[in-house]
Design a protein around this motif. Structure first.
Motif, short mmCIF file in Angstrom:
data_model
loop_
_atom_site.label_atom_id
_atom_site.label_comp_id
_atom_site.label_asym_id
_atom_site.label_seq_id
_atom_site.Cartn_x
_atom_site.Cartn_y
_atom_site.Cartn_z
N VAL A 1 -9.22 -4.00 -5.95
CA VAL A 1 -9.21 -2.74 -5.22
C VAL A 1 -10.04 -2.88 -3.94
CG1 VAL A 1 -8.86 -1.33 -7.27
CG2 VAL A 1 -11.19 -1.87 -6.55
N GLU A 2 -9.72 -2.03 -2.98
CA GLU A 2 -10.51 -2.01 -1.75
C GLU A 2 -11.93 -1.58 -2.09
OE1 GLU A 2 -8.78 0.46 1.21
OE2 GLU A 2 -7.03 -0.83 1.53
N ARG B 1 0.16 4.99 -8.29
CA ARG B 1 -0.28 6.17 -7.55
C ARG B 1 -1.13 7.06 -8.47
NH1 ARG B 1 4.24 7.69 -5.51
NH2 ARG B 1 3.83 6.96 -3.39
N SER C 1 -9.41 4.84 -6.29
CA SER C 1 -9.35 3.47 -5.80
C SER C 1 -8.07 3.23 -5.02
CB SER C 1 -9.40 2.47 -6.98
OG SER C 1 -10.53 2.70 -7.80
N THR C 2 -8.08 2.20 -4.20
CA THR C 2 -6.88 1.74 -3.52
C THR C 2 -6.55 0.36 -4.05
OG1 THR C 2 -7.40 2.99 -1.52
CG2 THR C 2 -5.81 1.19 -1.31
N SER D 1 0.52 7.50 0.42
CA SER D 1 -0.43 8.56 0.09
C SER D 1 -0.74 8.52 -1.38
CB SER D 1 0.13 9.94 0.47
OG SER D 1 -0.71 10.97 -0.01
N SER D 2 -1.93 8.97 -1.73
CA SER D 2 -2.31 9.05 -3.14
C SER D 2 -2.53 10.48 -3.57
CB SER D 2 -3.59 8.23 -3.39
OG SER D 2 -3.34 6.85 -3.22
N GLU E 1 -4.98 -3.23 -4.57
CA GLU E 1 -4.46 -4.31 -3.72
C GLU E 1 -3.56 -5.27 -4.50
OE1 GLU E 1 -8.24 -4.72 -0.64
OE2 GLU E 1 -8.18 -5.97 -2.44
N GLN F 1 -4.54 5.52 -8.80
CA GLN F 1 -5.36 5.68 -7.60
C GLN F 1 -5.92 7.09 -7.49
OE1 GLN F 1 -3.48 2.25 -4.67
NE2 GLN F 1 -2.94 4.38 -4.27
N GLN G 1 0.84 -1.19 0.00
CA GLN G 1 0.00 0.00 0.00
C GLN G 1 0.88 1.25 0.00
OE1 GLN G 1 -3.31 -0.10 -0.36
NE2 GLN G 1 -3.00 -2.31 -0.55
#
Length: 661
Positions: A621-622, A444, A452-453, A315-316, A455, A447, A312
């Motif tokens: 993605v989360e 990055r 999105s985050t 920061s994005s 994974e 995202q 992870q």
């Protein structure tokens, strides 16, 4: 493949059901060619069937009395209506089930006496016994008739399948091509049979899966019958595309290359018939399912999904791009996509639509190097044999019952080189797979653009060869995931807006603008065009054919279990298309794909200007909050829905036909 029964005679609806008349042995035999039922002829076909490969099949020339079949063809041309139908697996013009002939009223039946005579002859006791003797399949039903008329015109095809549905025992096709203009093999339209590979797993269980290359090709011919026993996991076959002619004049001279045929199945005996066994149909369906799953053949699908878990990012925010990050991204991306204003615009559109298309994503310098490489590869000849192709870095996706294309796959963040030496000429595509797309810098950026985050990620480069390749519709189960397609197709003329984008790129890659398409995790409807709009387009672009190669997202229909899973064109019905993109150069699409959404890449016609090239990526993605519900807006719908392919307008009038027509 399943069909809806439709009325055949124009202007007539099924009336009261009439019972079939019993056909005497003498009358049945008169409807076939003389000598067909002689013992030595039957023995010859039986012996040939037993020795045939890649699986047992038979071809009988001049099956039906010639005058009867000519009359049948005329009746069909004058009285039978056809519905254009298109799915992920086929593109055809189709009649309804000829079993419904008994349901037509007297006036309609009066127009189709020879067609009715042919159907009754095909399902007569004599001919069913004949087929059963050759195939050794046991008794066949005369009550359950199952046949339809299919017309393949240039651009039509049927992809790999095994015909295993319900109580089917024998599959057949009887050709009604023009009897006075012999069909040429180079026109395509052949029935092609796939060999099956037997694989023994570590647990000792044996699986069967079709190979990607056909080994038996049976071109159409007037009054020719091809048939084989339906065998789960083995009777894989397709219908080769009917190829376009070079000119309209040539096509007219060749009779339009209309591959008309009656295709259908013989079934196991039904209740009340000799040979009927209670529960046999249910047992057959169960055993067929078990045979198809035996040995878990899915484990041998190639390529296998290989998601790579990622760490992870801290920061994005855009502030986290330092000078080194920007320098890295600028090596690959157009500068406009790294500006705060553009990123904000992308983020807003993706948040609203859950899909977005970004033209000219790659920067001018890298794009030129990449395009030069891909264009050179696209124009270079390729071996026909998959084994020869796989001696190099590209592999062949299989089985053909699911997909077929060439691919390079990333493994542990890098392209696998285990099955072939790396080549400097591969470097632009390898750079995208190894360096750019898996990088934390691009992740990055992604995202930020999508909110999105990420994974995990999985990337694959694909090449869809014209006249060969496709993916059939597959669903997605589970939480929404982010999917990326980066179009790398160097040729234009695919039915999208790629030419305009190419011009814009050549003029100034700073002018790239994002396009939002779709809505709500691929839940949008594509807008329809009026008949006037379509007519104007046809007038502006006469003779333009659809060439396939487009990627399609479709809504899965839980209530349509008995219908084709991916019917996306039937007349003017395109309501279930959610998002689509024609093959294009330097264009990236992002889709947040929801549970149950189908996806496929349409078969690439041999008429296409080249091969379709892309890189496909998936990101787990989360799962975030989704308050969009089903209140969706219409997306933009260029490309697949332009309806620019040549419509088949039926048979020409008698004045322009040969004497026999």
């Amino acid at each position: 493949m399943k069909r809806k029964a439709q009325s055949q005679a124009v202007g007539h609806k099924p009336q009261k059901k009439k019972s079939k008349t019993s056909l005497s042995s003498e009358d049945a035999k008169k409807r076939f060619r003389k000598g067909l039922f002689d013992k030595d002829v039957l023995d010859k076909y039986t012996q040939g069937y037993a020795k045939s490969t890649p699986y047992k099949h038979s071809v009988i020339h001049q099956l039906i009395d010639d005058s009867l079949l000519r009359t049948v063809r005329e009746e069909i041309k004058n009285n039978v209506s056809f519905t254009p139908k298109e799915t992920d697996i086929y593109k055809i013009h189709q009649s309804g089930d000829l079993a419904n002939l008994d349901g037509l009223d007297d006036e309609a039946l009066a127009k189709l006496p020879s067609l009715l005579a042919l159907r009754d002859a095909m399902y007569s006791q004599n001919f069913r016994d004949y087929v059963a003797h050759i195939t050794g399949c046991g008794p066949l039903s005369g009550r359950k008739t199952d046949m339809a008329i299919n017309v393949y015109t240039p651009g039509c095809y049927l992809l790999a399948h095994d015909d295993v549905i319900g109580s089917r025992k024998v599959s057949y096709i009887l050709y009604l091509t023009d009897p006075d203009i012999p069909w040429k093999a180079e026109w395509g339209g052949a029935l092609r049979l796939f060999p099956v590979r037997t694989i023994k797993g570590k647990d000792g269980k044996v699986a069967r899966t079709p190979e990607p290359d056909v080994t038996k090709i049976i071109p159409p011919a007037w009054n020719q019958l091809s048939f084989f026993a339906v065998q789960p996991g083995e009777s894989w076959h397709d219908v080769e595309e009917v190829y376009h002619s070079e000119t309209k004049e040539q096509l007219e001279k060749e009779g339009g290359r209309v591959r008309m045929a009656i295709s259908g199945w013989f079934h196991i005996p039904q209740i009340g018939e000799d040979g009927y066994i209670e529960g046999a149909e249910e047992k057959l369906a169960k055993n067929s399912g078990l045979m198809q799953l035996q040995g878990n053949p899915d484990q041998y699908d190639i390529p296998q999904v290989k998601p790579i878990a990622v760490e992870q990012l801290q920061s994005s925010s855009q502030e986290e791009f330092d000078e080194a990050d920007l320098e890295f991204l600028l090596k690959y991306m157009a500068p406009t996509y790294l500006t705060p204003d553009t990123l904000d615009q992308i983020s807003e559109q993706f948040d609203e639509f859950s899909t977005i298309t970004l033209p000219n994503l790659l920067g001018k310098k890298f794009a030129k190097k990449l395009r030069d490489f891909v264009a050179a590869q696209d124009s270079a000849p390729l071996p026909e044999d998959s084994a020869e192709i796989e001696k190099g870095p590209w592999k062949v996706a299989k089985p053909p019952g699911k997909h077929r294309y060439l691919y390079l796959q990333a493994e542990n963040g890098h392209v696998s080189k285990q099955n072939g030496p790396a080549s400097k000429e591969d470097s632009p595509i390898r750079e995208l797979l190894e360096e750019f797309l898996p990088s934390p810098q691009f992740r990055r950026w992604l995202q930020i653009a999508t909110g999105s985050t990420v994974e995990s990620h999985d990337f694959i480069a694909r090449r869809f060869r014209r006249g060969k390749d496709y993916t059939l519709a597959t669903g997605h189960e589970g939480k929404p995931r982010l999917e990326l397609t980066l179009g790398l197709t160097p040729t234009s003329g695919w039915g999208g807006d790629d030419e305009a984008d190419t011009d814009a790129e050549e003029e100034n890659d700073e002018g790239a603008k994002p396009n939002g398409r779709g809505k709500g995790k691929a839940k949008a409807e594509a807008p329809k065009k009026s008949k006037k709009d379509k007519a104007e387009e046809d007038e502006e672009e006469p003779g333009t054919e659809e060439v396939g190669g487009h990627e399609v997202y479709m809504a899965g229909d839980d209530d349509a279990a008995d219908e084709d899973a991916a019917v996306y064109k039937s007349g003017a019905d395109d309501d279930n298309i959610l998002f689509f993109e024609a093959a294009a150069w330097n264009k990236m699409s992002l889709v947040l794909r929801d549970n149950g959404v189908l996806k496929f890449v349409k078969y690439v016609s041999r008429k296409a200007p080249g091969d379709r090239w892309d890189i496909s990526g998936t990101f787990e993605v989360e799962e975030g909050d989704d308050d969009d519900g089903d209140d969706v807006e219409n997306g933009n719908g260029e490309g697949v829905l332009d309806d620019t392919e040549e419509e088949w307008n039926g048979f020409p009038s008698s004045s322009s036909e040969s004497d026999s027509d």
